[in-house]
Scaffold this motif. Structure first.
Motif, mmCIF file in Angstrom:
data_model
loop_
_atom_site.group_PDB
_atom_site.id
_atom_site.type_symbol
_atom_site.label_atom_id
_atom_site.label_comp_id
_atom_site.label_asym_id
_atom_site.label_seq_id
_atom_site.Cartn_x
_atom_site.Cartn_y
_atom_site.Cartn_z
ATOM 1 N N ARG A 20 0.844 -1.193 0.000
ATOM 2 C CA ARG A 20 0.000 0.000 0.000
ATOM 3 C C ARG A 20 0.877 1.240 0.000
ATOM 4 N NH1 ARG A 20 -2.901 -3.708 3.256
ATOM 5 N NH2 ARG A 20 -5.008 -4.062 2.452
ATOM 6 N N GLY A 21 0.424 2.288 -0.683
ATOM 7 C CA GLY A 21 1.187 3.528 -0.722
ATOM 8 C C GLY A 21 0.492 4.578 -1.553
ATOM 9 N N ARG A 22 1.247 5.637 -1.896
ATOM 10 C CA ARG A 22 0.716 6.734 -2.695
ATOM 11 C C ARG A 22 1.588 7.085 -3.895
ATOM 12 N NH1 ARG A 22 -3.297 10.056 -0.984
ATOM 13 N NH2 ARG A 22 -4.101 9.785 1.129
ATOM 14 N N PHE A 23 2.833 6.603 -3.917
ATOM 15 C CA PHE A 23 3.799 7.088 -4.910
ATOM 16 C C PHE A 23 3.727 6.323 -6.227
ATOM 17 C CE2 PHE A 23 7.988 6.913 -6.907
ATOM 18 C CZ PHE A 23 8.226 8.265 -7.108
ATOM 19 N N GLY A 24 3.854 5.007 -6.179
ATOM 20 C CA GLY A 24 3.837 4.199 -7.397
ATOM 21 C C GLY A 24 4.010 2.739 -7.069
ATOM 22 N N MET A 25 3.500 1.874 -7.935
ATOM 23 C CA MET A 25 3.572 0.432 -7.734
ATOM 24 C C MET A 25 3.959 -0.262 -9.038
ATOM 25 S SD MET A 25 2.696 -0.370 -4.553
ATOM 26 C CE MET A 25 2.093 0.623 -3.165
ATOM 27 N N ASP A 416 1.300 4.768 -11.526
ATOM 28 C CA ASP A 416 2.065 5.843 -10.885
ATOM 29 C C ASP A 416 1.143 6.762 -10.094
ATOM 30 O OD1 ASP A 416 0.906 7.674 -12.711
ATOM 31 O OD2 ASP A 416 2.578 7.461 -14.122
ATOM 32 N N ARG A 417 1.739 7.739 -9.439
ATOM 33 C CA ARG A 417 0.980 8.606 -8.531
ATOM 34 C C ARG A 417 0.000 9.511 -9.267
ATOM 35 N NH1 ARG A 417 6.216 10.395 -8.926
ATOM 36 N NH2 ARG A 417 6.647 12.629 -9.228
ATOM 37 N N TRP A 418 0.219 9.691 -10.588
ATOM 38 C CA TRP A 418 -0.676 10.550 -11.361
ATOM 39 C C TRP A 418 -1.910 9.801 -11.861
ATOM 40 C CZ3 TRP A 418 4.695 10.436 -12.784
ATOM 41 C CH2 TRP A 418 5.428 11.476 -12.228
ATOM 42 N N GLY A 419 -1.876 8.474 -11.803
ATOM 43 C CA GLY A 419 -3.011 7.688 -12.268
ATOM 44 C C GLY A 419 -2.841 7.092 -13.647
ATOM 45 N N ASN A 420 -1.599 7.026 -14.155
ATOM 46 C CA ASN A 420 -1.313 6.314 -15.394
ATOM 47 C C ASN A 420 -1.221 4.822 -15.109
ATOM 48 O OD1 ASN A 420 -0.904 8.681 -17.135
ATOM 49 N ND2 ASN A 420 0.887 9.053 -15.847
ATOM 50 N N THR A 576 -3.368 -1.465 -8.106
ATOM 51 C CA THR A 576 -4.634 -0.726 -8.039
ATOM 52 C C THR A 576 -4.377 0.722 -7.641
ATOM 53 O OG1 THR A 576 -5.177 -1.076 -5.701
ATOM 54 C CG2 THR A 576 -5.733 -2.848 -7.230
ATOM 55 N N ARG A 577 -5.324 1.569 -7.989
ATOM 56 C CA ARG A 577 -5.319 2.972 -7.538
ATOM 57 C C ARG A 577 -6.755 3.407 -7.332
ATOM 58 N NH1 ARG A 577 -5.831 8.290 -9.466
ATOM 59 N NH2 ARG A 577 -4.432 9.794 -8.440
ATOM 60 N N ASP A 578 -7.085 3.798 -6.108
ATOM 61 C CA ASP A 578 -8.423 4.311 -5.820
ATOM 62 C C ASP A 578 -8.574 5.653 -6.524
ATOM 63 O OD1 ASP A 578 -10.585 5.778 -4.525
ATOM 64 O OD2 ASP A 578 -10.603 4.174 -3.040
ATOM 65 N N PRO A 579 -9.494 5.766 -7.464
ATOM 66 C CA PRO A 579 -9.599 7.020 -8.219
ATOM 67 C C PRO A 579 -10.062 8.204 -7.376
ATOM 68 C CG PRO A 579 -11.376 5.521 -8.812
ATOM 69 C CD PRO A 579 -10.447 4.744 -7.950
ATOM 70 N N ASP A 580 -10.642 7.946 -6.208
ATOM 71 C CA ASP A 580 -11.101 9.036 -5.346
ATOM 72 C C ASP A 580 -10.016 9.531 -4.397
ATOM 73 O OD1 ASP A 580 -13.737 9.114 -6.372
ATOM 74 O OD2 ASP A 580 -14.277 7.386 -5.141
ATOM 75 N N THR A 581 -9.225 8.588 -3.845
ATOM 76 C CA THR A 581 -8.234 8.960 -2.827
ATOM 77 C C THR A 581 -6.801 8.956 -3.340
ATOM 78 O OG1 THR A 581 -7.930 6.674 -2.069
ATOM 79 C CG2 THR A 581 -9.745 7.938 -1.080
ATOM 80 N N GLY A 582 -6.553 8.297 -4.461
ATOM 81 C CA GLY A 582 -5.183 8.157 -4.953
ATOM 82 C C GLY A 582 -4.371 7.095 -4.247
ATOM 83 N N LEU A 583 -4.965 6.357 -3.321
ATOM 84 C CA LEU A 583 -4.239 5.300 -2.607
ATOM 85 C C LEU A 583 -3.968 4.129 -3.542
ATOM 86 C CD1 LEU A 583 -6.104 5.341 0.825
ATOM 87 C CD2 LEU A 583 -3.871 6.332 0.284
ATOM 88 N N LEU A 584 -2.765 3.559 -3.427
ATOM 89 C CA LEU A 584 -2.305 2.506 -4.320
ATOM 90 C C LEU A 584 -2.148 1.186 -3.572
ATOM 91 C CD1 LEU A 584 0.633 4.476 -6.006
ATOM 92 C CD2 LEU A 584 -1.755 4.411 -6.736
ATOM 93 N N GLU A 585 -2.290 0.081 -4.331
ATOM 94 C CA GLU A 585 -2.021 -1.253 -3.811
ATOM 95 C C GLU A 585 -1.323 -2.082 -4.885
ATOM 96 O OE1 GLU A 585 -5.548 -2.113 -0.539
ATOM 97 O OE2 GLU A 585 -5.767 -2.938 -2.558
ATOM 98 N N ALA A 586 -0.633 -3.137 -4.453
ATOM 99 C CA ALA A 586 -0.006 -4.054 -5.406
ATOM 100 C C ALA A 586 0.167 -5.412 -4.750
ATOM 101 C CB ALA A 586 1.345 -3.531 -5.881
#
Length: 600
Positions: A20-25, A416-420, A576-586
């Motif tokens: 889990r994170g916010r930067f990139g997976m 990535d953190r931008w949602g790409n 994964t990236r939550d489109p509402d919060t930007g939180l990431l998982e892998a």
């Protein structure tokens, strides 16, 4: 019934955490590719830069599973435009690849190895197209990771060493250029030996050099694509395949691919095929691949209650296997690089009719539906190949009919953190698919083995047409916005293992790692996409962890069950990236002790 209690609860402990994170997976089938991709993110690159860097590393560190002479398919979505696109890196059949020519060579099937099985190599051009259009890095910087591993070497895995050992006799006797590369000192490298690929490193360096004179970044990448498709790479390919060499059928044949074939094809983008399932839009490649088979299966299973489609129960596993058989029969009867009636195949009415065919007993029949008024094409149903004995160079290097793993195709996911988002499945061109082209340091792929030498088939061998590939990544949308990228190697099993993941996450409420760790199963009750194209009527391959009670119940229903061991099926990864919060998982697969997810 509550979604999170509809399925058998997952084990409390997983083999690895869901990151889990916010930067990139970054997640892939090899830790060096995942780490290289993540290094690009850490240095300011986006998901597209990272995926391309990781993909070229996969050519080097998983050479028994993919190579630059192979192919790939991808699904991408950008932060600026969330509408997903298919990245088409599946090359077409050469102009000389006609049914008449292959029949004239004494063949009844396209061989599983040798240059006659080679489509136009599509992987490299597709990755470079993606880098040009959506990346930010220079070509030289992206390729630096793969060049370093190819020149300086890396420690090979037991699976690479085992594959080379299986191929050693063929290399020595029939493919001397491969023997020179993979048998240094005429000996099979051991697990952990340092493997260097200097010729491939030189090929990558030459691409960079020939591109360096262009005025801007896009021009440099296009110059490298030209050097690949019309220049020194295409010239070497055409010259090398002219010499007859041993194929999987036991005969010696020359290839038919030419420089003109390579120059006449380029990677492209197209629209995905989609289906809504339990609040999520599932995006797949079109029917020139097997992607819609997953969508058809989901449409069939959507008519059951959640607790009725849990793959960890006897009833659920039975329904999953039977639905897969119906969808895969339609794949073999209707799919191809042609007009396919997806509006019918993915309709609720058609799904309901197919669902009604699922009874209490396992079907041992091949049951495609009739679509569009014409009888469905029925491919040869062969339980045992009666031609030359299939050698180590035959077919696809993933999972045998009995479920034994010998390696895999590859897969990589990056967000990535931008949602790409990138979800891509590179394959083909593995070291056992055809002889090494010495000056390039790699061999051609063998995707044409998925075509039939029968004009009636929608996936017949036809010049300029794509073979019906098994490469099939997945992208999921929530409310029209990208949420998850996932995929797996596995040939005919790719849709099947991804189906289990989707059911457990979307219906059962599992976390990504819980879904990947859960016991897997698949059917072999369809003609294999790989030479020699056999099938097992009623066949079901299961991990022993499914449990004796469930396995016994499947056998009592008539499934021809093969136990494959506790941890043997599936090579999934997901980001994964939550489109509402930007939180990431892998998450990534523990089987084979090779796949890995990294991120923060």
């Amino acid at each position: 019934m509550n979604r999170r209690t509809a399925f058998v609860p997952p084990p409390q402990h997983t083999t690895r955490p869901t990151l889990r994170g916010r930067f990139g997976m970054s997640a892939s089938t090899h830790w060096l590719a995942s780490s290289s991709a993540q290094a690009v993110l850490e240095r300011g690159g986006n998901a597209f830069d990272a995926a391309v860097a990781g993909a070229f590393v996969l050519h080097v560190v998983e050479p028994h599973l993919n190579g630059p002479g192979g192919d790939m398919t991808g699904l991408i979505a950008t932060a600026d435009d969330p509408r997903p696109k298919v990245l088409v890196g599946q090359g077409v059949a050469p102009a000389g690849a006609t049914i008449e020519h292959y029949r004239g060579e004494g063949l009844d099937l396209v061989p599983g190895a040798g240059a006659l099985a080679a489509a136009v190599p599509g992987s490299v051009d597709a990755w470079l197209l993606l880098l040009r259009d959506h990346g930010t890095w220079e070509l030289a910087d992206v390729l630096a990771f793969a060049i370093e591993y190819a020149e300086e070497g890396h420690q090979i895995s037991p699976r690479v060493a085992h594959t080379i050992a299986q191929m050693a006799a063929l290399f020595r006797e029939h493919w001397p250029s491969s023997a020179e590369l993979w048998l240094p000192g005429d000996s099979v490298p051991e697990d952990g030996a340092v493997l260097r690929l200097p010729a491939y490193a030189a090929t990558l360096r030459r691409l960079v050099k020939e591109a360096s004179g262009a005025a801007d970044r896009a021009g440099r990448i296009d110059a490298a694509r030209s050097a690949w498709g019309t220049g020194f790479v295409a010239e070497a390919v055409e010259e090398f395949v002219r010499t007859p060499h041993r194929h999987a059928d036991g005969g010696d044949h020359a290839g038919v691919i030419t420089r003109a074939d390579m120059a006449g094809w380029s990677a492209s983008y197209e629209e995905p095929v989609t289906l809504d399932f339990h609040g999520v839009t599932v995006c797949k490649i079109g029917p020139w691949g097997q992607g819609p088979a997953l969508l058809q299966t989901l449409a069939i299973l959507a008519g059951f209650e959640p607790h009725e489609i849990d793959p960890s129960t006897a009833d659920g596993a039975h329904r999953v296997l039977e639905a897969l058989k119906l969808a895969l029969a339609d794949r073999d009867a209707h799919y191809g690089d042609a007009d396919v009636a997806l509006d019918v195949l993915l309709s609720e009415e058609y799904a309901a009719a197919r669902r009604a065919l699922i009874g209490p007993e396992a079907s041992h029949e091949f049951r495609p539906g009739d679509v569009g008024g014409a009888p469905a094409y029925r491919p040869p149903l062969i339980t045992e190949y009666l031609g030359p004995e299939a050698g180590a160079a035959a077919g696809e290097p993933t999972v045998s009919v009995a479920g034994a793993t010998r390696g895999d195709t590859c897969h990589i996911d990056v967000v990535d953190r931008w949602g790409n988002f990138v979800s891509a499945t590179p394959s083909g061109g593995w070291l056992q698919s055809s002889p090494t082209i010495p000056e390039l340091g790699f061999c051609l792929g063998s995707r044409l083995q998925m075509t039939w030498l029968d004009e009636r088939s929608p996936s017949a061998l036809r010049p300029g047409r794509r073979p019906r590939t098994t490469l099939t990544p997945t992208l999921l949308l929530k409310d029209g916005r990208p949420w998850c990228a996932l995929g797996t190697p596995g040939g005919d099993q790719q849709e099947q293992w991804q189906l289990l993941y989707l059911l457990r996450v979307l219906v059962g409420g599992y976390t990504p790692q819980q879904a990947i760790d859960a016991p897997a199963l698949h059917t072999t009750s369809m003609p294999s996409s790989f030479w020699p194209r056999t099938w097992t009527p009623g066949g079901a391959v299961v991990e022993d962890r499914l449990g004796d009670e469930v396995i016994s119940a499947l056998e009592q229903r008539g499934h021809v069950v093969t136990r494959s061991g506790d941890w043997s099926l599936g090579r999934l990864s997901a980001v994964t990236r939550d489109p509402d919060t930007g939180l990431l998982e892998a998450a990534a697969n523990p089987r084979g002790a090779q796949g890995y997810a990294v991120g923060r």
